[in-house]
Design a protein around this motif. Structure first.
Motif, PDB file in Angstrom:
ATOM      1  N   VAL A   1       0.841  -1.207   0.000  1.00 53.68           N
ATOM      2  CA  VAL A   1       0.000   0.000   0.000  1.00 53.68           C
ATOM      3  C   VAL A   1       0.872   1.251   0.000  1.00 53.68           C
ATOM      4  O   VAL A   1       0.586   2.217  -0.721  1.00 53.68           O
ATOM      5  CB  VAL A   1      -0.968  -0.013   1.207  1.00 53.68           C
ATOM      6  N   ILE A   2       1.942   1.247   0.774  1.00 50.36           N
ATOM      7  CA  ILE A   2       2.846   2.394   0.798  1.00 50.36           C
ATOM      8  C   ILE A   2       3.491   2.594  -0.571  1.00 50.36           C
ATOM      9  O   ILE A   2       3.620   3.711  -1.059  1.00 50.36           O
ATOM     10  CB  ILE A   2       3.921   2.236   1.900  1.00 50.36           C
ATOM     11  N   GLY A   3       3.878   1.501  -1.212  1.00 50.90           N
ATOM     12  CA  GLY A   3       4.454   1.603  -2.557  1.00 50.90           C
ATOM     13  C   GLY A   3       3.469   2.184  -3.565  1.00 50.90           C
ATOM     14  O   GLY A   3       3.832   3.059  -4.361  1.00 50.90           O
ATOM     15  N   PHE A   4       2.239   1.726  -3.513  1.00 52.77           N
ATOM     16  CA  PHE A   4       1.228   2.257  -4.435  1.00 52.77           C
ATOM     17  C   PHE A   4       0.889   3.710  -4.116  1.00 52.77           C
ATOM     18  O   PHE A   4       0.633   4.511  -5.011  1.00 52.77           O
ATOM     19  CB  PHE A   4      -0.034   1.390  -4.425  1.00 52.77           C
ATOM     20  N   ALA A   5       0.893   4.057  -2.824  1.00 53.50           N
ATOM     21  CA  ALA A   5       0.651   5.451  -2.443  1.00 53.50           C
ATOM     22  C   ALA A   5       1.766   6.342  -2.973  1.00 53.50           C
ATOM     23  O   ALA A   5       1.524   7.494  -3.357  1.00 53.50           O
ATOM     24  CB  ALA A   5       0.548   5.575  -0.931  1.00 53.50           C
ATOM     25  N   GLY A   6       2.981   5.812  -3.016  1.00 57.81           N
ATOM     26  CA  GLY A   6       4.090   6.564  -3.590  1.00 57.81           C
ATOM     27  C   GLY A   6       3.868   6.873  -5.060  1.00 57.81           C
ATOM     28  O   GLY A   6       4.174   7.975  -5.527  1.00 57.81           O
ATOM     29  N   LEU A   7       3.318   5.911  -5.769  1.00 53.07           N
ATOM     30  CA  LEU A   7       3.014   6.149  -7.186  1.00 53.07           C
ATOM     31  C   LEU A   7       1.976   7.250  -7.348  1.00 53.07           C
ATOM     32  O   LEU A   7       2.072   8.088  -8.255  1.00 53.07           O
ATOM     33  CB  LEU A   7       2.521   4.856  -7.844  1.00 53.07           C
TER      34      LEU A   7
ATOM     35  N   ASP B   1       2.409  17.984  -7.889  1.00 52.09           N
ATOM     36  CA  ASP B   1       3.411  18.930  -8.367  1.00 52.09           C
ATOM     37  C   ASP B   1       4.232  19.511  -7.215  1.00 52.09           C
ATOM     38  O   ASP B   1       5.303  20.067  -7.432  1.00 52.09           O
ATOM     39  CB  ASP B   1       2.734  20.078  -9.132  1.00 52.09           C
ATOM     40  N   ASP B   2       3.726  19.380  -5.993  1.00 50.67           N
ATOM     41  CA  ASP B   2       4.404  19.957  -4.830  1.00 50.67           C
ATOM     42  C   ASP B   2       5.565  19.111  -4.326  1.00 50.67           C
ATOM     43  O   ASP B   2       6.389  19.581  -3.553  1.00 50.67           O
ATOM     44  CB  ASP B   2       3.411  20.152  -3.686  1.00 50.67           C
ATOM     45  N   LEU B   3       5.625  17.849  -4.729  1.00 51.45           N
ATOM     46  CA  LEU B   3       6.624  16.937  -4.190  1.00 51.45           C
ATOM     47  C   LEU B   3       7.568  16.455  -5.287  1.00 51.45           C
ATOM     48  O   LEU B   3       7.123  16.127  -6.388  1.00 51.45           O
ATOM     49  CB  LEU B   3       5.946  15.724  -3.554  1.00 51.45           C
ATOM     50  N   SER B   4       8.845  16.381  -4.953  1.00 51.83           N
ATOM     51  CA  SER B   4       9.795  15.815  -5.909  1.00 51.83           C
ATOM     52  C   SER B   4       9.743  14.297  -5.802  1.00 51.83           C
ATOM     53  O   SER B   4       9.390  13.742  -4.756  1.00 51.83           O
ATOM     54  CB  SER B   4      11.207  16.317  -5.624  1.00 51.83           C
ATOM     55  N   SER B   5      10.096  13.625  -6.851  1.00 52.01           N
ATOM     56  CA  SER B   5      10.074  12.158  -6.815  1.00 52.01           C
ATOM     57  C   SER B   5      11.098  11.626  -5.820  1.00 52.01           C
ATOM     58  O   SER B   5      10.874  10.582  -5.203  1.00 52.01           O
ATOM     59  CB  SER B   5      10.290  11.579  -8.207  1.00 52.01           C
ATOM     60  N   ALA B   6      12.202  12.356  -5.631  1.00 53.92           N
ATOM     61  CA  ALA B   6      13.187  11.907  -4.642  1.00 53.92           C
ATOM     62  C   ALA B   6      12.601  11.942  -3.234  1.00 53.92           C
ATOM     63  O   ALA B   6      12.820  11.011  -2.442  1.00 53.92           O
ATOM     64  CB  ALA B   6      14.428  12.794  -4.716  1.00 53.92           C
TER      65      ALA B   6
ATOM     66  N   TRP C   1       9.954   9.025  -2.878  1.00 52.53           N
ATOM     67  CA  TRP C   1      10.517   7.686  -2.767  1.00 52.53           C
ATOM     68  C   TRP C   1      11.419   7.515  -1.561  1.00 52.53           C
ATOM     69  O   TRP C   1      11.579   6.407  -1.059  1.00 52.53           O
ATOM     70  CB  TRP C   1      11.192   7.269  -4.066  1.00 52.53           C
ATOM     71  N   THR C   2      11.974   8.607  -1.052  1.00 52.68           N
ATOM     72  CA  THR C   2      12.720   8.508   0.205  1.00 52.68           C
ATOM     73  C   THR C   2      11.770   8.184   1.342  1.00 52.68           C
ATOM     74  O   THR C   2      12.013   7.257   2.135  1.00 52.68           O
ATOM     75  CB  THR C   2      13.483   9.816   0.492  1.00 52.68           C
ATOM     76  N   VAL C   3      10.677   8.932   1.428  1.00 52.90           N
ATOM     77  CA  VAL C   3       9.704   8.701   2.497  1.00 52.90           C
ATOM     78  C   VAL C   3       9.036   7.331   2.336  1.00 52.90           C
ATOM     79  O   VAL C   3       8.932   6.568   3.305  1.00 52.90           O
ATOM     80  CB  VAL C   3       8.647   9.833   2.521  1.00 52.90           C
ATOM     81  N   CYS C   4       8.629   7.006   1.134  1.00 47.27           N
ATOM     82  CA  CYS C   4       7.984   5.706   0.910  1.00 47.27           C
ATOM     83  C   CYS C   4       8.962   4.559   1.138  1.00 47.27           C
ATOM     84  O   CYS C   4       8.596   3.524   1.705  1.00 47.27           O
ATOM     85  CB  CYS C   4       7.402   5.624  -0.497  1.00 47.27           C
ATOM     86  N   GLY C   5      10.191   4.741   0.708  1.00 46.20           N
ATOM     87  CA  GLY C   5      11.197   3.700   0.904  1.00 46.20           C
ATOM     88  C   GLY C   5      11.458   3.435   2.374  1.00 46.20           C
ATOM     89  O   GLY C   5      11.585   2.284   2.801  1.00 46.20           O
ATOM     90  N   ILE C   6      11.524   4.505   3.165  1.00 49.27           N
ATOM     91  CA  ILE C   6      11.710   4.341   4.604  1.00 49.27           C
ATOM     92  C   ILE C   6      10.512   3.614   5.209  1.00 49.27           C
ATOM     93  O   ILE C   6      10.671   2.696   6.021  1.00 49.27           O
ATOM     94  CB  ILE C   6      11.946   5.703   5.285  1.00 49.27           C
TER      95      ILE C   6
END
Length: 118
Positions: free
Chosen positions: A15-21, A27-32, A35-40
């Motif tokens: 679910v966290i991985g899909f929420a990251g997608l 537009d407010d968030l960078s992909s880095a 994925w840092t927050v989701c990866g953690i």
């Protein structure tokens, strides 16, 4: 209890991985950042599976549930999914403990009924 809680955590991993997608569309968030927050969060889910039986493992799981609900401020659907997984976490802990107690009683009963000579 460990099996039920670990199953819930693995579901949260996905679910966290899909929420990251979904969050990447913002537009407010960078992909880095996403994925840092989701990866953690995903890493915590996997690591928690291994420390559930240690002191504080269940409490760390509760902290993860709170963070999952709070992620709804970025992806609104996570408010609902966070509450659903919070309920699953509660059920996993509650019923898992009952199952563990029943298994311990059953093992004690089996040991008491076993012949002394083996």
């Amino acid at each position: 209890m460990r099996t039920l809680c670990a199953s819930t955590l693995i579901g949260e991993f996905f679910v966290i991985g899909f929420a990251g997608l979904v969050a990447m569309k913002s537009d407010d968030l960078s992909s880095a950042t996403v994925w840092t927050v989701c990866g953690i969060g995903m890493l915590l889910c996997v690591l928690l599976c291994g420390v559930l039986t240690r002191p504080g493992g269940i409490q760390l799981g509760w902290a993860l549930q709170i963070a999952l609900v709070a992620s709804g401020f970025v992806v609104p659907m996570m408010f609902i999914l966070g509450l659903v997984f919070g309920g699953l976490w509660w059920a996993s802990v509650h019923y898992g403990r009952k199952i563990d107690e029943a298994k311990a009683r059953w093992a004690a009963q089996e040991a008491a009924e076993a012949p002394a000579g083996g």
